[in-house]
Design a protein around this motif. Structure first.
Motif, PDB file in Angstrom:
ATOM      1  N   SER A   2       0.887  -1.145   0.039  1.00 55.67           N
ATOM      2  CA  SER A   2      -0.059   0.044   0.114  1.00 55.67           C
ATOM      3  C   SER A   2       1.026   1.040  -0.159  1.00 55.67           C
ATOM      4  O   SER A   2       1.718   1.612   0.921  1.00 55.67           O
ATOM      5  CB  SER A   2      -0.681   0.190   1.209  1.00 55.67           C
ATOM      6  OG  SER A   2      -1.992  -0.619   0.964  1.00 55.67           O
ATOM      7  N   PHE A  16     -10.805   5.489  -2.457  1.00 55.64           N
ATOM      8  CA  PHE A  16     -10.695   4.054  -2.536  1.00 55.64           C
ATOM      9  C   PHE A  16     -12.389   3.339  -1.809  1.00 55.64           C
ATOM     10  O   PHE A  16     -12.706   3.965  -0.718  1.00 55.64           O
ATOM     11  CB  PHE A  16      -9.663   3.395  -1.678  1.00 55.64           C
ATOM     12  CG  PHE A  16      -8.469   3.815  -2.007  1.00 55.64           C
ATOM     13  CD1 PHE A  16      -7.891   3.058  -3.021  1.00 55.64           C
ATOM     14  CD2 PHE A  16      -7.671   4.809  -1.673  1.00 55.64           C
ATOM     15  CE1 PHE A  16      -6.759   3.374  -3.769  1.00 55.64           C
ATOM     16  CE2 PHE A  16      -6.181   5.199  -2.236  1.00 55.64           C
ATOM     17  CZ  PHE A  16      -5.960   4.350  -3.315  1.00 55.64           C
ATOM     18  N   ASP A  18     -14.413  -0.482  -1.822  1.00 58.10           N
ATOM     19  CA  ASP A  18     -14.696  -1.657  -2.216  1.00 58.10           C
ATOM     20  C   ASP A  18     -13.819  -2.255  -3.088  1.00 58.10           C
ATOM     21  O   ASP A  18     -13.979  -2.786  -4.142  1.00 58.10           O
ATOM     22  CB  ASP A  18     -16.151  -1.908  -2.727  1.00 58.10           C
ATOM     23  CG  ASP A  18     -17.196  -1.786  -1.825  1.00 58.10           C
ATOM     24  OD1 ASP A  18     -17.023  -1.998  -0.565  1.00 58.10           O
ATOM     25  OD2 ASP A  18     -18.376  -1.093  -2.154  1.00 58.10           O
ATOM     26  N   ASP A  19     -12.227  -1.950  -2.820  1.00 54.74           N
ATOM     27  CA  ASP A  19     -11.375  -2.462  -3.759  1.00 54.74           C
ATOM     28  C   ASP A  19     -11.403  -1.580  -5.284  1.00 54.74           C
ATOM     29  O   ASP A  19     -10.517  -2.251  -6.060  1.00 54.74           O
ATOM     30  CB  ASP A  19     -11.200  -3.953  -4.036  1.00 54.74           C
ATOM     31  CG  ASP A  19     -10.840  -4.630  -2.849  1.00 54.74           C
ATOM     32  OD1 ASP A  19     -10.142  -4.117  -2.053  1.00 54.74           O
ATOM     33  OD2 ASP A  19     -11.588  -5.729  -2.742  1.00 54.74           O
ATOM     34  N   ASP A  53      -2.335  -1.945  -3.304  1.00 52.88           N
ATOM     35  CA  ASP A  53      -3.366  -3.181  -2.985  1.00 52.88           C
ATOM     36  C   ASP A  53      -4.723  -2.657  -2.659  1.00 52.88           C
ATOM     37  O   ASP A  53      -5.670  -3.454  -2.780  1.00 52.88           O
ATOM     38  CB  ASP A  53      -2.601  -3.785  -1.927  1.00 52.88           C
ATOM     39  CG  ASP A  53      -1.542  -4.684  -2.138  1.00 52.88           C
ATOM     40  OD1 ASP A  53      -1.327  -4.676  -3.638  1.00 52.88           O
ATOM     41  OD2 ASP A  53      -0.694  -4.938  -1.177  1.00 52.88           O
ATOM     42  N   ARG A  54      -4.851  -1.462  -2.687  1.00 55.33           N
ATOM     43  CA  ARG A  54      -6.243  -0.895  -2.212  1.00 55.33           C
ATOM     44  C   ARG A  54      -7.112  -0.855  -3.561  1.00 55.33           C
ATOM     45  O   ARG A  54      -8.332  -0.466  -3.611  1.00 55.33           O
ATOM     46  CB  ARG A  54      -6.359   0.413  -1.448  1.00 55.33           C
ATOM     47  CG  ARG A  54      -5.866   0.303  -0.093  1.00 55.33           C
ATOM     48  CD  ARG A  54      -5.720   1.809   0.343  1.00 55.33           C
ATOM     49  NE  ARG A  54      -4.523   2.611  -0.238  1.00 55.33           N
ATOM     50  CZ  ARG A  54      -4.150   3.848  -0.441  1.00 55.33           C
ATOM     51  NH1 ARG A  54      -4.826   4.518   0.776  1.00 55.33           N
ATOM     52  NH2 ARG A  54      -3.196   4.459  -0.866  1.00 55.33           N
ATOM     53  N   CYS A  55      -6.372  -0.917  -4.643  1.00 54.28           N
ATOM     54  CA  CYS A  55      -6.862  -0.797  -6.136  1.00 54.28           C
ATOM     55  C   CYS A  55      -6.901  -1.957  -7.033  1.00 54.28           C
ATOM     56  O   CYS A  55      -5.683  -2.440  -7.360  1.00 54.28           O
ATOM     57  CB  CYS A  55      -6.225   0.437  -6.804  1.00 54.28           C
ATOM     58  SG  CYS A  55      -6.605   0.379  -8.664  1.00 54.28           S
ATOM     59  N   LYS A  56      -7.961  -2.499  -7.191  1.00 53.48           N
ATOM     60  CA  LYS A  56      -8.264  -3.876  -7.920  1.00 53.48           C
ATOM     61  C   LYS A  56      -8.793  -3.221  -9.295  1.00 53.48           C
ATOM     62  O   LYS A  56      -8.474  -4.085 -10.227  1.00 53.48           O
ATOM     63  CB  LYS A  56      -9.049  -4.988  -7.351  1.00 53.48           C
ATOM     64  CG  LYS A  56      -8.375  -5.505  -5.994  1.00 53.48           C
ATOM     65  CD  LYS A  56      -8.886  -6.986  -5.793  1.00 53.48           C
ATOM     66  CE  LYS A  56      -8.156  -7.690  -4.763  1.00 53.48           C
ATOM     67  NZ  LYS A  56      -7.904  -6.741  -3.669  1.00 53.48           N
ATOM     68  N   LYS A 108      -4.116  -2.797 -14.055  1.00 53.84           N
ATOM     69  CA  LYS A 108      -5.329  -2.892 -13.566  1.00 53.84           C
ATOM     70  C   LYS A 108      -6.528  -2.771 -14.605  1.00 53.84           C
ATOM     71  O   LYS A 108      -6.381  -1.883 -15.386  1.00 53.84           O
ATOM     72  CB  LYS A 108      -5.690  -2.254 -12.100  1.00 53.84           C
ATOM     73  CG  LYS A 108      -4.802  -2.060 -11.142  1.00 53.84           C
ATOM     74  CD  LYS A 108      -4.426  -3.165 -10.321  1.00 53.84           C
ATOM     75  CE  LYS A 108      -3.243  -3.084  -9.293  1.00 53.84           C
ATOM     76  NZ  LYS A 108      -3.521  -2.354  -8.233  1.00 53.84           N
ATOM     77  N   MET A 210     -13.256  -8.156 -10.976  1.00 53.34           N
ATOM     78  CA  MET A 210     -12.518  -8.397  -9.528  1.00 53.34           C
ATOM     79  C   MET A 210     -12.541 -10.139  -9.530  1.00 53.34           C
ATOM     80  O   MET A 210     -11.792 -10.763  -8.578  1.00 53.34           O
ATOM     81  CB  MET A 210     -12.820  -8.108  -8.480  1.00 53.34           C
ATOM     82  CG  MET A 210     -12.396  -6.551  -8.377  1.00 53.34           C
ATOM     83  SD  MET A 210     -13.119  -5.793  -6.733  1.00 53.34           S
ATOM     84  CE  MET A 210     -13.816  -4.319  -7.210  1.00 53.34           C
TER      85      MET A 210
END
Ligand code: COA
Length: 294
Positions: A2, A16, A18-19, A53-56, A108, A210
């Protein structure tokens, strides 16, 4: 990992949830037009999100009434008219770096959530996003011809790739506007929905993405973007090489688990559902695509 050092917070903002990283053009008082400062901040933001990692999934949207009113006529054009050729080339490169390289090839999945005005230069980041959902009342326009230039910054190529010859030339040559429904009908965006449903539909789509193997999903979009310019034989070789490479990098767990769930356990219909690692079943509720065929 992160990231603790955040390159956004000025002309670009990130939330951010829910991912999903909601990345905002953040100049609402200027209808989110793209200045050299915004272009640099957007590159740094997208670059950082690749390892965050907070971003998918990345969702690119605009604060206020605009998605983006295109390039900044004051800061990008008029104020640089008397600068050196090297300076002008530099700001063009900085715009292309995020719009045509970083965003187009982002690690991503990317979704444009189109919420308002979209003019000129904004068509390039729009078409660089993997997918796009517009509000029915969004307003699009290739306005360059209205103020005496042709659609540069690869806007012309963006619309040639997505809107088809008749539509692209019509809007390039007339500068007329069109709405979200028309954008969807032409293939410039995947769908258009009523404004109130825009956020919900984008979150739903992000959730579908996701549910996939992220390594394979990245390879799938990279392959699509590159094979268009290859001959058949080269494309076939390239696709196999990317496919083998992505299985190697992902470990193949998703693929093997899905095949077991279908062929041995009879718990999954991969034609209808996405494999879900946790239970070996299709994740119909969590990640089934909309039955619209889109
Ligand atoms: N470049 C520079 N400034 C812009 C801009 C752009 N592309 N788009 C909007 N702005 C600025 C306006 O100059 C105004 O600034 P000000 O408050 O300092 O006067 C502010 O944003 C608000 O815009 P305004 O025109 O008052 O809003 P509106 O709601 O009446 O109209 C638009 C919105 C988008 C239709 C109109 O601003 C417009 O036509 N913008 C230019 C679009 C364009 O041709 N873009 C292509 C660039 S490649």
């Amino acid at each position: 990992m992160s990231s603790t050092k955040q390159p956004w917070g000025n002309t670009v903002d990130v939330e951010f949830s829910d991912d999903i990283a909601f990345v905002y053009f953040n100049r609402p008082d200027k209808k989110n037009c793209m200045s050299p400062t915004l272009n640099r901040e957007m590159f740094a933001t997208l670059h950082a999100l690749e390892l965050d990692d907070r971003c998918k999934v990345v969702v690119l949207t605009g604060r206020g009434a605009a998605w983006s009113a295109g390039m900044d006529l004051k800061e990008y054009f008029r104020e640089t008219d008397n600068e050196s050729d090297a300076f002008k080339m530099r700001i063009r490169e900085e715009a292309a770096a995020w719009q045509q390289i970083k965003l187009r090839n982002h690690a991503k999945p990317t979704i444009a959530m189109v919420n308002g005005w979209v003019f000129g230069g904004a068509f390039t980041p729009l078409t660089s996003c993997d997918l796009a959902i517009a509000s029915d009342d969004a307003t699009f326009g290739l306005s360059e011809i209205n103020w005496g230039i042709l659609p540069g910054g690869n806007v012309t190529k963006s619309v040639a790739d997505t809107m088809g010859q008749r539509n692209a030339l019509y809007y390039i040559m007339t500068g007329e506007t069109f709405d979200g429904k028309k954008a969807a009908a032409m293939g410039l965006v995947n769908e258009s929905v009523p404004a109130k449903q825009l956020g919900k539909r984008v979150r739903e789509l992000a959730k579908v993405l996701m549910g996939k193997d992220p390594v394979v999903l990245r390879a799938a979009k990279e392959v699509f973007k590159r094979v268009r310019y290859m001959d058949w034989e080269t494309a076939n070789d390239y696709i196999y090489a990317k496919s083998d490479g992505s299985q190697h990098r992902s470990g193949g767990e998703f693929r093997h688990g899905a095949m077991k769930a279908f062929l041995d356990d009879k718990k999954l219909k991969p034609g209808l559902d996405t494999y879900k690692k946790d239970d070996g079943k299709g994740s119909k509720k969590a990640a089934s695509p909309k039955k619209s065929g889109k």
